[in-house]
Design an enzyme around this catalytic site. Sequence first.
Site, mmCIF file in Angstrom:
data_model
loop_
_atom_site.group_PDB
_atom_site.id
_atom_site.type_symbol
_atom_site.label_atom_id
_atom_site.label_comp_id
_atom_site.label_asym_id
_atom_site.label_seq_id
_atom_site.Cartn_x
_atom_site.Cartn_y
_atom_site.Cartn_z
ATOM 1 N N THR A 198 50.536 74.859 51.393
ATOM 2 C CA THR A 198 51.589 75.006 52.385
ATOM 3 C C THR A 198 51.526 73.896 53.422
ATOM 4 O OG1 THR A 198 52.590 76.493 54.008
ATOM 5 C CG2 THR A 198 50.195 76.592 53.785
ATOM 6 N N ARG A 199 52.698 73.556 53.955
ATOM 7 C CA ARG A 199 52.807 72.609 55.068
ATOM 8 C C ARG A 199 53.676 73.212 56.173
ATOM 9 N NH1 ARG A 199 57.776 70.082 54.708
ATOM 10 N NH2 ARG A 199 58.845 70.313 52.713
ATOM 11 N N HIS A 203 55.288 83.155 57.233
ATOM 12 C CA HIS A 203 55.961 84.330 57.745
ATOM 13 C C HIS A 203 55.691 85.520 56.819
ATOM 14 C CE1 HIS A 203 57.760 81.873 60.820
ATOM 15 N NE2 HIS A 203 58.269 81.059 59.917
ATOM 16 N N HIS A 206 56.103 85.088 53.026
ATOM 17 C CA HIS A 206 55.022 84.356 52.356
ATOM 18 C C HIS A 206 53.808 85.263 52.189
ATOM 19 C CE1 HIS A 206 57.276 81.256 54.764
ATOM 20 N NE2 HIS A 206 57.382 80.737 53.559
ATOM 21 N N ARG A 293 60.171 77.448 45.037
ATOM 22 C CA ARG A 293 61.438 76.743 44.883
ATOM 23 C C ARG A 293 61.381 75.474 45.735
ATOM 24 N NH1 ARG A 293 67.234 78.423 44.534
ATOM 25 N NH2 ARG A 293 68.424 77.021 45.886
#
Length: 396
Positions: A198-199, A203, A206, A293
Amino acid sequence: MKTQTNQLISPYGGKLVDLLAPAEELPDLKAQASELPTVRISERSVCDLELLATGAFSPLETFMGEEDYRRVLAEMRLKDGHLFPIPITLPVDPVPHIGLDQKITLCNAKNELLAVMTIDEIYEWDLGEAAECVFKSQDVRHPLVAEMHRWGKLCISGRLQILQLPKHYDFQDIRLTAEQTRRRLEELDCNNVVAFQTRNPLHRVHEELIKRATEESDGTLLLHPVVGMTKPGDVDHYTRVRTYRALAAHYHDPKRVLLALLPLAMRMAGPREAVWHALIRRNFGANHLIVGRDHASPGVDSTGKPFYGPYDAQELMEQSSEELGVTLVPFREFVYLPDEDRYEEVSKVKAGTQTASLSGTQVREQYLNAGKRIPEWFTRPEVADILSETHPPRHR
């Protein structure tokens, strides 16, 4: 006494590369390095050097020579046949002290001496060819294509002797190398390890996804955010890491999660990048990778068209999964069900059911910029507090 029965997946290529010079050789090597011609390398190359040195790019042992580079562009493979989708090169400008068999010292922007390289290859590279092969575009709206116009016109390769890793002054306890991460995972007695790249701040949606993915695989979560170079405009890593720590501390079983930071310089290469991320995570001990996605997407080109299709990264990752030994976990789309106070996959929601969702733009414009608190159904209060501190309302 508990018997250790579980074993992490082996590093890609069989062993972790370690380029750190032995402690007993360091005094002489540093003295020698101080007398050698110096090449100051970019922030991106510093990130690459750190991950080369500590085995994250195993089986790669140095910045790519021409044969590796050409085959990676054409086939996504090293010259020995190992899958490797992203070229890791050291571009430089032609200067007198760049020559074959020449020893040079690599330093960062602070002039800290990081490594000694013995140059055994010097070759030219073509920007258009590299951009088309890796990014499938020469459009300068792609941040890496734009950056490549500032790179040196030659690439150099050769044996590396690492004097020291780049210094980091924040979050030192969770800046774990591949070897350190593997040791921590072994202590957790993992059978399967699910990595989440992740970058962005995380929330509730996720959180739901990664919890379900780890439960379905009966695994441990490797929460592995990128803290090197990401997409221009991303939330700064200091803010993001604080949110990850809050989530890991309050909403995950400490026996089934490991938070570790990855000083990776992303390329925003979409499909190729997803395969690269899987290869890297295998070296850190993961045998599953969540791919969403538009994974590692730079957005849209100068005509407004996306650089990559929304599921291109998942498709290429699926094709490479068996060879890499890393299983694709697709990021499924979830929505919030207000009447039931829970999240559910869109595909399982009955027609007519009331749902709720927020986009990143809505969060910024309707909540953060307006000084309104982000709703708890969307993000945890600890995360909302951190984001509000970092993004005060415009009227304040």
